[in-house]
Scaffold this motif. Structure first.
Motif, mmCIF file in Angstrom:
data_model
loop_
_atom_site.group_PDB
_atom_site.id
_atom_site.type_symbol
_atom_site.label_atom_id
_atom_site.label_comp_id
_atom_site.label_asym_id
_atom_site.label_seq_id
_atom_site.Cartn_x
_atom_site.Cartn_y
_atom_site.Cartn_z
ATOM 1 N N UNK A 96 34.968 8.195 -0.157
ATOM 2 C CA UNK A 96 34.001 8.798 0.762
ATOM 3 C C UNK A 96 34.474 10.101 1.407
ATOM 4 N N UNK A 97 35.685 10.527 1.144
ATOM 5 C CA UNK A 97 36.156 11.768 1.754
ATOM 6 C C UNK A 97 35.450 12.964 1.117
ATOM 7 N N UNK A 98 35.045 13.957 1.910
ATOM 8 C CA UNK A 98 34.443 15.167 1.337
ATOM 9 C C UNK A 98 35.451 16.056 0.635
ATOM 10 N N UNK A 99 36.710 15.647 0.646
ATOM 11 C CA UNK A 99 37.773 16.364 -0.079
ATOM 12 C C UNK A 99 37.969 17.782 0.428
ATOM 13 N N UNK A 100 38.418 17.884 1.668
ATOM 14 C CA UNK A 100 38.761 19.186 2.237
ATOM 15 C C UNK A 100 39.820 19.885 1.390
ATOM 16 N N UNK A 101 40.695 19.073 0.795
ATOM 17 C CA UNK A 101 41.779 19.618 -0.033
ATOM 18 C C UNK A 101 41.240 20.364 -1.248
ATOM 19 N N UNK A 102 40.132 19.872 -1.804
ATOM 20 C CA UNK A 102 39.593 20.513 -3.000
ATOM 21 C C UNK A 102 38.992 21.879 -2.687
ATOM 22 N N UNK A 103 38.361 22.000 -1.528
ATOM 23 C CA UNK A 103 37.803 23.302 -1.155
ATOM 24 C C UNK A 103 38.913 24.307 -0.870
ATOM 25 N N UNK A 104 40.095 23.804 -0.466
ATOM 26 C CA UNK A 104 41.221 24.693 -0.190
ATOM 27 C C UNK A 104 42.102 24.904 -1.416
ATOM 28 N N UNK A 105 41.790 24.238 -2.514
ATOM 29 C CA UNK A 105 42.571 24.366 -3.754
ATOM 30 C C UNK A 105 42.526 25.813 -4.253
ATOM 31 N N UNK A 106 43.654 26.313 -4.727
ATOM 32 C CA UNK A 106 43.715 27.680 -5.238
ATOM 33 C C UNK A 106 42.768 27.859 -6.422
ATOM 34 N N UNK A 107 42.603 26.800 -7.218
ATOM 35 C CA UNK A 107 41.658 26.879 -8.335
ATOM 36 C C UNK A 107 40.227 27.087 -7.843
ATOM 37 N N UNK A 108 39.910 26.563 -6.674
ATOM 38 C CA UNK A 108 38.578 26.786 -6.116
ATOM 39 C C UNK A 108 38.394 28.237 -5.712
ATOM 40 N N UNK A 109 39.500 28.885 -5.426
ATOM 41 C CA UNK A 109 39.441 30.286 -4.997
ATOM 42 C C UNK A 109 39.014 31.206 -6.128
ATOM 43 N N UNK A 110 39.544 30.976 -7.326
ATOM 44 C CA UNK A 110 39.256 31.977 -8.353
ATOM 45 C C UNK A 110 38.300 31.524 -9.446
ATOM 46 N N UNK A 111 38.029 30.215 -9.582
ATOM 47 C CA UNK A 111 37.015 29.845 -10.579
ATOM 48 C C UNK A 111 36.117 28.692 -10.131
ATOM 49 N N UNK A 112 36.273 28.264 -8.864
ATOM 50 C CA UNK A 112 35.451 27.192 -8.295
ATOM 51 C C UNK A 112 35.524 25.908 -9.128
ATOM 52 N N UNK A 113 36.691 25.662 -9.682
ATOM 53 C CA UNK A 113 36.927 24.409 -10.404
ATOM 54 C C UNK A 113 38.214 23.770 -9.876
#
Length: 448
Positions: A96-113
């Protein structure tokens, strides 16, 4: 890092949800799982960044690069030990976590994956239970001191767990008939099967924690025979909407519906007069957050005729990026949940004016489109009327507008407040982090 090129060669793959036509007919968990091979490939995508923003973003400080690497290499036990070193109940946050870690992931920074940290976390803990890596601690040395924890939600459970492992004799007092707080009575079963909670509770009981149910909290002085008291009673007061017609039959707080439905699934019976149901009704959900989304999914499973969700605030920005909260901050973008996908009319900038009814029963809600103008004196924007009033047909209205932050008196130094009771309504992962911090504060105090 086992495969330094994985993030370039392998795309993000989510497990996804069960088909809509299948899942809306039951309350089983909607999320599916990947097979072991695919899960390892997803774990391999973690870049083990020099500056791991996932650590920074996670309130618990989860070490995603470390346990993702262990998962990729097939060492499930090491992956669990690393995960459990910061997260006492990953079976909850993994669902149930919205995964704050995933939004802060470096991969999210440059390709949103970003790396699928949340799903990987759930897979690791389920493997740990399946393989027997998780066993009750039977070698706890007691220190002779007692702690009372008031409230068995995520914050209270984490506090109790940590203090128990430190050697304190912990008793948890809970006003409801079972533990879990909003995990049990607020979050629908299609997001979190309650058997998952019960499995953890059996472990906590086996480790020596005592639970006392149907115990209503009144005052900390009732627990004077304990060395320390932790108040983790959450945010019990929902924000109300004092519009004309509020007293009509058919207007309910969201948790009235959600908690009752979860109790029904647990075997509790309600009379026809007590039962809150969306069956055959046009439903209006007031509030655009997660609780409102949970109401939508529940209404579909109860057999509603239609669902509309309105929110008084403007529509969030669409797409993966939020100009007001750039990476690695949490983007306040438009969120479409599994419940929204099941069918829902969503509207923003809508103000509720009046509840309408006949013979004491709700028939509709008068609303009006509004706009928000900058406040020349600064602070909160000013709401102004925009469109003409209109009526939304509804036989059931669910108020999902959040909760009021509790107010507390001055407590003695041996009384501690944690979780939502201290900070106001927030995420389960933040409540759990608060529980860890509070347990350490209690230990520091009792170790003087």
């Amino acid at each position: 890092m086992g495969n330094p090129k994985a993030f370039l060669e392998i795309h993000r793959q989510e497990a996804g949800y069960r088909p809509i036509h299948d899942r809306i007919h039951d309350f089983g968990e909607v999320e599916q799982t990947l097979n072991t091979r695919e899960r390892k490939l997803q774990a391999s995508r973690c870049m083990d960044c020099g500056v791991p923003f996932c650590h920074w973003a996670c309130p618990l400080g989860n070490k995603a690069p470390e346990w993702n690497d262990a998962l990729y290499k097939g060492d499930w036990e090491l992956a669990y030990r690393l995960l459990n070193s910061t997260n006492p109940f990953p079976e909850f946050t993994g669902r149930i976590c919205p995964a704050l870690c995933e939004k802060a992931c470096v991969l999210n920074r440059f390709n949103h994956e970003p790396t699928t940290n949340r799903e990987d976390e759930a897979a690791i803990v389920e493997a740990a239970f399946r393989e027997g890596y998780i066993q009750p601690h039977t070698d706890i040395i007691r220190n002779g001191k007692k702690v009372a924890v008031i409230g068995a939600g995520p914050a209270g459970l984490v506090t109790a767990n940590d203090l128990n492992l430190m050697g304190y004799s912990v008793t948890v007092f809970e006003k409801n008939e079972a533990a879990g707080g909003l995990l049990r009575y607020g979050i629908p079963n299609f997001k979190l099967n309650k058997a998952i909670i019960d499995r953890r509770l059996r472990l906590l009981e086996a480790e020596g924690i005592e639970f006392r149910y149907n115990s209503e909290y009144s005052d900390y002085s009732d627990y004077s025979d304990y060395d320390a008291i932790v108040i983790a009673t959450g945010t019990p007061t929902a924000r109300d909407l004092k519009a004309p017609g509020r007293e009509l039959k058919g207007v309910h707080f969201a948790l009235e519906l959600l908690s009752q439905q979860n109790r029904v699934l647990a075997g509790m019976e309600f009379s026809k007069e007590e039962r809150i149901t969306a069956k055959g009704k046009d439903v209006l959900v007031i509030g655009g957050g997660d609780t409102g989304s949970d109401c939508i999914g529940t209404a579909h499973r109860q057999g509603c005729k239609s669902v509309t969700q309105i929110e008084i605030m403007p529509k969030p920005v669409e797409g993966p990026e939020d100009p007001q909260n750039p990476w690695p901050n949490w983007p306040r973008t438009l969120k479409t949940t599994s419940s929204h996908e099941e069918g829902c009319t969503r509207r923003w900038n809508i103000n509720t004016l009046e509840f309408l009814g006949e013979n004491g029963k709700l028939t509709g809600v008068k609303v009006q489109e509004i706009d928000w103008k900058p406040n020349p004196e600064g602070g909160r924007p000013i709401m102004v009327e925009k469109g003409k009033p209109e009526i939304i047909k509804a036989e059931l209205v669910l108020l999902a507008m959040g909760f009021l932050k509790p107010e507390h008196p001055d407590y003695p130094e041996n009384v501690f407040v944690c979780g939502d009771a201290a900070n106001g309504a927030s995420l389960v992962v933040r409540a759990m982090a608060s529980g860890r911090q509070t347990a350490q504060k209690v230990n520091n105090y009792l170790s003087k």
